[in-house]
Every structure is written in structure tokens, then in C-alpha cells.
Write an enzyme that holds these catalytic residues in place. Structure first.
Site, mmCIF file in Angstrom:
data_model
loop_
_atom_site.group_PDB
_atom_site.id
_atom_site.type_symbol
_atom_site.label_atom_id
_atom_site.label_comp_id
_atom_site.label_asym_id
_atom_site.label_seq_id
_atom_site.Cartn_x
_atom_site.Cartn_y
_atom_site.Cartn_z
ATOM 1 N N GLU A 210 0.869 -1.176 0.000
ATOM 2 C CA GLU A 210 0.000 0.000 0.000
ATOM 3 C C GLU A 210 0.905 1.225 0.000
ATOM 4 O OE1 GLU A 210 -3.084 -0.092 -0.522
ATOM 5 O OE2 GLU A 210 -3.427 -2.236 -0.240
ATOM 6 N N CYS A 244 -1.582 9.273 2.703
ATOM 7 C CA CYS A 244 -1.185 8.693 1.415
ATOM 8 C C CYS A 244 -2.181 9.004 0.307
ATOM 9 C CB CYS A 244 -0.994 7.187 1.542
ATOM 10 S SG CYS A 244 -2.470 6.290 2.053
#
Length: 458
Positions: A210, A244
């Protein structure tokens, strides 16, 4: 903690005992984890404040509440997810039944980052435990107070032979990656992900990565500017931009850019007051190295709002940069901070070309009132996931898988996707014995034409 090899050997033995395969065992521990998070919520929020200056509301909605809701969702659905899934069989295998059986992989390594150090550790762990695995957790040394709180929390809930925490710096990660795991889940930068993937390749270990990237917020000419300005700024400034999936840059239609920037400038004062440094609702940059990196970007455009900074406090004001070149350093890598560079586009073809200049982003946010463009534009551009007319909030939809593609990640999690990420879908065919077609057995002479005919029919 014990030496990594000794701890992993213990976890392998625990997994091989079969205890983690019990659905009742998994559910009991997930509920115990939920109770521990609820019981320690204030202490966890205090640790997050010490590490990141994270406001309690942000710590609650993006860390503890997300974890609690994820556990509730998993517990409601786990029995169905874990059940064998019957599938149809062809007449070629008559008589037979077939099923796909989700099975745990074994012992997982979960490496979490510092920006959401609680949620990004416990969310993957929920999937690992739900699927019946053991897990070794490595929290980030950049959030030491939260790492210590996690260590205590996990120790309250789990037998270390089942789930354990390994604290420390990069040398701990390097030692762990020398070991053989059955699954590795990593959240962080693409640079480190390449090292993780290379280490996993030595043992052919499956990985989930991720990552991040330059996620655009696109405001088209027909967007609701008041809503777009508010939601983009909220997404950018949440956790001081250290997210993110934060809007990395603003791609505004040339016809609405000036009006949009005026609204954003006014909203910054509305959100954080005339001096965001004094606001209890604004976080801080995690460490001096990241602070210096971000401050260096301030010269890459014209400061429309913000720009104030203080190294002693690791404070960087929410900042809007206009007149930014696509070749500027700030447009080359993920910013991961509260600076929003602004660039423009004039039509759909230019928009698609501009976004494609960067590797595939983890998220994309498109603002428009046109239903056809809401469908067409996100379908035309590659990205991991995102929103139409909002930012960030796709993360809290448990029925949406979350993850990147290409440079922004590999694999999916959240909800059932987390369960699947830590499971092997084993296919089993169960054939009856009362009928046995003799065509399959030697000698084969004279059988080929009939077998071809059977394959065409069935």
C-alpha cells in the site's frame, strides 16, 4: 522481544496447532481487540498527539473509530466469508461437487508507517486475524509513543505466539525481512516497497503493498466551487497533509481557477483562524527531516496563502502555491505535507495527458456537476480508487476495496478484501465413485475422436 527467528518459529508452531482456524477463536479475539481499543482510546489519542500533534477529533475519526467500525463489519460478515463457496461443475467431471475454501496463509509480517500509525497497523491485522493467521507487527520508529502504546495494547489481547510486536528502527525491519513469512503486508513509500518486494522474492512470499503517489484533485469548469474548495482543503490539511491519499496537487480548469483560489484562501482562515499555529485542530510535521524537505518546496511557486513555518515546532502552515511548473521539484514526487500546488487544464484531452505524466496515483478526486463527465473522466484515467465530489472518504466504505495499482501499490484490503488478502482460496473437486468413464484410461487407441467430441459438448 525474542530474536525474530525464535518468535516466528513459535508462531509457526502455534499456527500448525490449528487453534487459529476456529471461527469462534477468531471472533473472540477480534472482539477483545475492539474492547481494548475502546478502553484505551484516550491513551492512544494522547500518544498520537505526542507523535504528530494530531487533534483528538482527527485521531478519533481516522484512527480509533475506523478500527472499531472495521472490527464490527468483519465480525458481522466473517461466518459468510469463511464458509466454503460452492461452484458449479462441468459434465466432464460428472458426478462431482466443487467448492472454494478460504484458508489462512500462516504467519504474516505487517509493517506500518508513521502517519496513521494505529489505523494502518490494526486494519491489516484485523484481516490477518479474521482469516486465521498469526502475525508479527512492526510499527514505525518515527511514531515512538504510538508504537509503545500498540505494544501494550497487543500484549493485553493476544498470546505472543499468535500476534506480537517488534519495535525498533530500520535494523529490525532488515532482520525481519531476512526471515521467511507466509505473507508480507507493507504500507509506506515505493522506494522501501522495492526493498520489501526484493526480500520477499527470496522466499517467494506473497506481498501486499500500500503505497502512494501524486493524487490529483480535479476541479472542472462546472463544479460547485464552494463545495470543492471546502472538501479539497479538508482532505489536504487533514493530519497536516501527511496522508497517502491526500490531494497532492490541484488541477483546476482555467476558467474557474481564480475563483476557486479565492474561496480556498478565505476557508483557511475559517478552518484554522488567522494563525493556524495557534489552532488546536492542526497537526505538525512528523520530524525535522520531513519538515526541511517540505520547506524546500515553498520556492517552487507563488505563495497565495500560508508559507509560514517554524522548525522548533515542526510547524508548516497550510500553503497554496500558484504558478507552479510541471518541471518543478514539488511536481516530481509525492508531497506528503500541507502544500497544495496549483496547475490548470482547458479540456478533457489535456486533463488526461497531464495526469498521465506521473505514475498511476493511489487516489483521484474529480469535481463536476455533469453526470456524464462524472462517469467518463474517472473511467478514462487510471488510479487506485477515489471520489467524485469529495476527498479521502472512500477509505471508510468497508465494501470498497482499497489499494493502488502499479507504482501506487499491489493488492487490496478493507472489509472482505482484507480477509481475502490474507487467505488462500483453495479449490477442491469431490468426485463420486459410482460412475467412471473408461475413455480417460489407457490404452488410448481409437479414443481421441470421441474425447474431442465430449470436450466440445461439455
Amino acid at each position: 522481544m525474542k530474536e525474530p527467528s525464535a518468535r516466528i518459529a513459535e508462531q509457526r508452531r502455534f499456527f500448525q496447532s490449528g487453534r487459529t482456524r476456529s471461527l469462534a477463536f477468531r471472533l473472540a479475539l477480534l472482539n477483545a481487540l475492539k474492547s481494548a481499543v475502546e478502553r484505551n482510546e484516550q491513551l492512544l489519542c494522547e500518544a498520537l498527539a505526542k507523535d504528530l500533534g494530531k487533534p483528538q477529533l482527527e485521531a478519533t475519526i481516522a484512527e480509533t473509530a475506523v478500527v472499531i467500525r472495521e472490527i464490527d463489519h468483519v465480525c458481522r460478515n466473517l461466518k459468510a466469508w469463511a464458509a466454503p463457496q460452492k461452484v458449479r461443475t462441468s459434465l466432464l467431471n460428472f458426478p462431482a461437487t466443487a467448492a472454494i475454501r478460504p484458508e489462512p496463509l500462516g504467519t504474516a509480517l505487517i509493517i506500518a508507517p508513521w502517519n496513521y500509525p494505529l489505523q494502518l497497523m490494526l486494519s491489516p491485522l484485523i484481516g490477518a486475524v479474521a482469516a486465521g493467521n498469526c502475525a508479527l507487527l512492526k510499527p514505525s520508529e518515527y511514531a515512538p509513543h504510538t508504537a509503545a502504546a500498540l505494544d501494550r495494547l497487543i500484549g493485553e489481547v493476544f498470546d505472543p505466539r499468535h500476534v506480537a510486536v517488534a519495535t525498533g528502527g530500520p535494523e529490525v525491519v532488515q532482520a525481519l525481512l531476512q526471515e521467511r513469512f507466509d505473507s508480507i503486508f507493507f504500507t509506506g513509500s515505493a522506494r522501501v516497497a522495492r526493498l520489501v518486494m526484493a526480500a520477499a522474492a527470496r522466499h517467494l512470499t506473497p506481498v501486499t503493498l500500500e503505497l502512494g503517489g501524486k493524487s490529483p484533485a480535479i476541479v472542472d469548469a462546472d463544479a460547485d466551487l464552494a463545495v470543492a474548495a471546502k472538501r479539497i482543503l479538508w482532505g489536504k490539511c487533514f493530519n497536516a497533509g501527511q496522508t497517502c491519499v491526500a490531494p497532492d496537487y490541484l488541477l483546476a480548469h482555467a476558467d474557474v481557477k481564480e475563483g476557486l483560489l479565492q474561496r480556498m484562501t478565505a476557508l483557511l482562515t475559517e478552518f484554522y483562524g488567522p494563525d493556524p499555529r495557534q489552532s488546536p485542530d492542526y497537526a505538525r510535521i512528523v520530524n525535522p527531516a520531513h519538515f526541511e524537505r517540505l520547506v524546500a518546496y515553498l520556492g517552487d511557486g507563488e505563495i497565495v496563502a500560508g508559507g509560514q513555518h517554524d522548525a522548533a515546532e515542526r510547524y508548516l502552515a497550510p500553503t497554496i502555491l500558484d504558478r507552479v511548473s510541471w518541471e518543478a521539484p514539488i511536481m516530481q514526487e509525492e508531497i506528503f505535507g500541507p502544500i497544495l500546488p496549483v496547475v490548470t487544464f482547458t479540456d478533457e484531452d489535456e486533463l488526461a495527458e497531464l495526469v498521465s505524466r506521473h505514475p498511476t496515483p493511489l487516489a483521484l478526486y474529480y469535481f463536476s456537476r455533469d453526470r456524464e463527465k462524472q462517469r467518463r473522466i474517472p473511467a478514462r484515467i487510471a488510479f487506485g480508487g477515489g471520489c467524485v465530489n469529495d476527498t479521502l472518504v472512500h477509505l471508510v466504505e468497508h465494501n470498497l476495496p482499497f489499494g493502488g495499482v502499479g507504482n501506487s501499490g499491489l493488492g487490496r484490503y478493507h472489509g472482505k478484501a482484507s480477509f481475502d488478502s490474507f487467505s488462500h482460496r483453495k479449490g477442491i473437486l469431490n468426485r463420486g465413485t459410482w460412475f467412471d468413464l473408461p475413455l480417460r484410461y489407457p490404452p488410448y487407441a481409437g479414443k481421441l475422436a470421441r474425447l474431442k467430441q465430449l470436450f466440445r459438448w461439455f
